[in-house]
Write a protein that holds these residues in place. Structure first.
Motif, short mmCIF file in Angstrom:
data_model
loop_
_atom_site.label_atom_id
_atom_site.label_comp_id
_atom_site.label_asym_id
_atom_site.label_seq_id
_atom_site.Cartn_x
_atom_site.Cartn_y
_atom_site.Cartn_z
N THR A 49 11.38 -9.04 -2.76
CA THR A 49 12.73 -8.48 -2.74
C THR A 49 12.89 -7.42 -3.81
O THR A 49 12.57 -7.63 -4.97
CB THR A 49 13.78 -9.59 -2.96
OG1 THR A 49 13.66 -10.54 -1.91
CG2 THR A 49 15.19 -9.03 -2.99
N LYS A 50 13.38 -6.26 -3.40
CA LYS A 50 13.75 -5.20 -4.33
C LYS A 50 15.20 -5.43 -4.74
O LYS A 50 16.03 -5.82 -3.92
CB LYS A 50 13.61 -3.82 -3.69
CG LYS A 50 12.21 -3.48 -3.26
CD LYS A 50 11.36 -3.13 -4.44
CE LYS A 50 9.99 -2.66 -3.97
NZ LYS A 50 9.07 -2.51 -5.05
N MET A 51 15.50 -5.18 -5.97
CA MET A 51 16.85 -5.41 -6.48
C MET A 51 17.83 -4.41 -5.86
O MET A 51 17.53 -3.23 -5.73
CB MET A 51 16.86 -5.26 -7.99
CG MET A 51 18.13 -5.76 -8.61
SD MET A 51 18.01 -5.89 -10.38
CE MET A 51 16.88 -7.25 -10.52
N TYR A 52 19.01 -4.92 -5.49
CA TYR A 52 20.07 -4.08 -4.93
C TYR A 52 21.42 -4.71 -5.25
O TYR A 52 21.51 -5.92 -5.46
CB TYR A 52 19.89 -3.92 -3.41
CG TYR A 52 19.94 -5.22 -2.65
CD1 TYR A 52 21.14 -5.76 -2.20
CD2 TYR A 52 18.76 -5.92 -2.37
CE1 TYR A 52 21.19 -6.97 -1.50
CE2 TYR A 52 18.80 -7.13 -1.67
CZ TYR A 52 20.01 -7.63 -1.24
OH TYR A 52 20.05 -8.82 -0.56
N PRO A 53 22.47 -3.89 -5.32
CA PRO A 53 23.80 -4.46 -5.56
C PRO A 53 24.17 -5.43 -4.45
O PRO A 53 23.97 -5.14 -3.27
CB PRO A 53 24.73 -3.23 -5.55
CG PRO A 53 23.83 -2.08 -5.85
CD PRO A 53 22.49 -2.43 -5.24
N GLY A 54 24.67 -6.58 -4.83
CA GLY A 54 25.03 -7.62 -3.87
C GLY A 54 23.97 -8.69 -3.72
O GLY A 54 24.22 -9.72 -3.09
N LEU A 55 22.79 -8.48 -4.30
CA LEU A 55 21.72 -9.49 -4.22
C LEU A 55 22.17 -10.76 -4.92
O LEU A 55 22.60 -10.73 -6.07
CB LEU A 55 20.45 -8.96 -4.86
CG LEU A 55 19.25 -9.92 -4.92
CD1 LEU A 55 18.76 -10.28 -3.51
CD2 LEU A 55 18.13 -9.30 -5.74
N ILE A 56 22.09 -11.88 -4.23
CA ILE A 56 22.40 -13.19 -4.79
C ILE A 56 21.08 -13.89 -5.11
O ILE A 56 20.19 -13.96 -4.27
CB ILE A 56 23.23 -14.05 -3.80
CG1 ILE A 56 24.56 -13.37 -3.46
CG2 ILE A 56 23.43 -15.47 -4.35
CD1 ILE A 56 25.55 -13.29 -4.60
N ILE A 57 20.98 -14.39 -6.35
CA ILE A 57 19.77 -15.09 -6.79
C ILE A 57 20.18 -16.48 -7.26
O ILE A 57 21.12 -16.62 -8.05
CB ILE A 57 19.07 -14.33 -7.93
CG1 ILE A 57 18.82 -12.87 -7.52
CG2 ILE A 57 17.75 -15.02 -8.28
CD1 ILE A 57 18.41 -11.98 -8.67
N THR A 58 19.49 -17.50 -6.75
CA THR A 58 19.78 -18.88 -7.15
C THR A 58 18.63 -19.42 -7.98
O THR A 58 17.47 -19.09 -7.76
CB THR A 58 20.01 -19.78 -5.92
OG1 THR A 58 18.83 -19.78 -5.11
CG2 THR A 58 21.19 -19.29 -5.09
N TYR A 59 19.01 -20.25 -8.97
CA TYR A 59 18.05 -20.83 -9.90
C TYR A 59 18.38 -22.29 -10.14
O TYR A 59 19.52 -22.73 -9.93
CB TYR A 59 18.14 -20.17 -11.29
CG TYR A 59 18.28 -18.69 -11.33
CD1 TYR A 59 17.16 -17.87 -11.40
CD2 TYR A 59 19.53 -18.08 -11.32
CE1 TYR A 59 17.29 -16.49 -11.47
CE2 TYR A 59 19.66 -16.71 -11.38
CZ TYR A 59 18.54 -15.92 -11.46
OH TYR A 59 18.67 -14.56 -11.52
N LYS A 60 17.41 -22.99 -10.67
CA LYS A 60 17.62 -24.28 -11.33
C LYS A 60 17.18 -24.03 -12.76
O LYS A 60 16.15 -23.39 -13.02
CB LYS A 60 16.78 -25.40 -10.71
CG LYS A 60 17.20 -25.77 -9.31
CD LYS A 60 18.47 -26.58 -9.33
CE LYS A 60 18.79 -27.07 -7.93
NZ LYS A 60 20.07 -27.72 -7.87
N VAL A 61 17.96 -24.54 -13.70
CA VAL A 61 17.67 -24.30 -15.11
C VAL A 61 18.20 -25.46 -15.94
O VAL A 61 19.19 -26.10 -15.56
CB VAL A 61 18.28 -22.94 -15.55
CG1 VAL A 61 19.79 -22.95 -15.46
CG2 VAL A 61 17.82 -22.54 -16.93
N SER A 62 17.53 -25.72 -17.05
CA SER A 62 17.96 -26.77 -17.98
C SER A 62 18.24 -26.11 -19.33
O SER A 62 17.38 -26.10 -20.21
CB SER A 62 16.88 -27.83 -18.14
OG SER A 62 16.64 -28.47 -16.93
N PRO A 63 19.43 -25.54 -19.51
CA PRO A 63 19.70 -24.79 -20.74
C PRO A 63 19.85 -25.67 -21.99
O PRO A 63 19.51 -25.25 -23.09
CB PRO A 63 20.98 -24.05 -20.44
CG PRO A 63 21.65 -24.83 -19.36
CD PRO A 63 20.54 -25.48 -18.58
N LEU A 64 20.35 -26.88 -21.82
CA LEU A 64 20.58 -27.77 -22.96
C LEU A 64 20.29 -29.21 -22.57
O LEU A 64 20.64 -29.66 -21.48
CB LEU A 64 22.03 -27.69 -23.44
CG LEU A 64 22.48 -26.37 -24.06
CD1 LEU A 64 23.99 -26.38 -24.27
CD2 LEU A 64 21.77 -26.10 -25.36
#
Length: 155
Positions: A49-64
């Protein structure tokens, strides 16, 4: 709601095309994020995927504290090889606006991150920021600085 601003800069001994290609790819974010955050891009088909306005990206993350959270960001603005902006749509912050700027300089690229964020929660959020969140964000960007230097060399 108290909003905070942090800014980070780094000079890279690479050309603008290389910097843009690496940092504008969502799949490379995990490589420059501390492993203890268990960062994982969950959006399908992001590798090409090339970055473009409107691109939605989902993540899982453990910040704390190892707590696994879902995080959804939207790429709201892109100016090819100059800047892009991601904004949180769902996640751990009440507000998240992250600007990524790239500027060609003699011998390489100046990369500048400008982050505005808010935790919410009124006075509790102010205390949490002072005691935990601001320090954690600074740790993440310190790790990123070193990792990027390891990948691309010292300016």
């Amino acid at each position: 709601m108290k909003t905070y601003r942090l800014e980070f800069t780094q000079k890279l001994p690479i050309n603008l095309d290389t910097a843009w290609d690496f940092f504008s790819s969502p799949m490379n974010l995990a490589e420059i994020t501390p492993q203890n955050m268990a960062f994982d891009v969950t959006s399908p088909n992001m590798a090409s995927t090339k970055m473009y306005p409107g691109l939605i990206i989902t993540y899982k993350v453990s910040p704390l504290f190892g707590i696994k959270l879902s995080w959804v960001t939207e790429i709201t603005h892109v100016n090819d090889k100059e800047y892009f902006i991601d904004e949180q749509r769902f996640g751990p912050f009440a507000f998240w606006h992250h600007q990524h700027h790239f500027e060609k300089i003699d011998g390489g690229v100046l990369m500048r991150d400008v982050l505005h964020y808010s935790i919410g929660w009124g006075p509790i959020g102010v205390i949490a920021n002072a005691m935990i969140v601001k320090n954690r964000i600074n740790e993440i960007f310190k790790f990123r600085y070193q990792k990027v230097e390891d990948l691309f060399g010292r300016f």
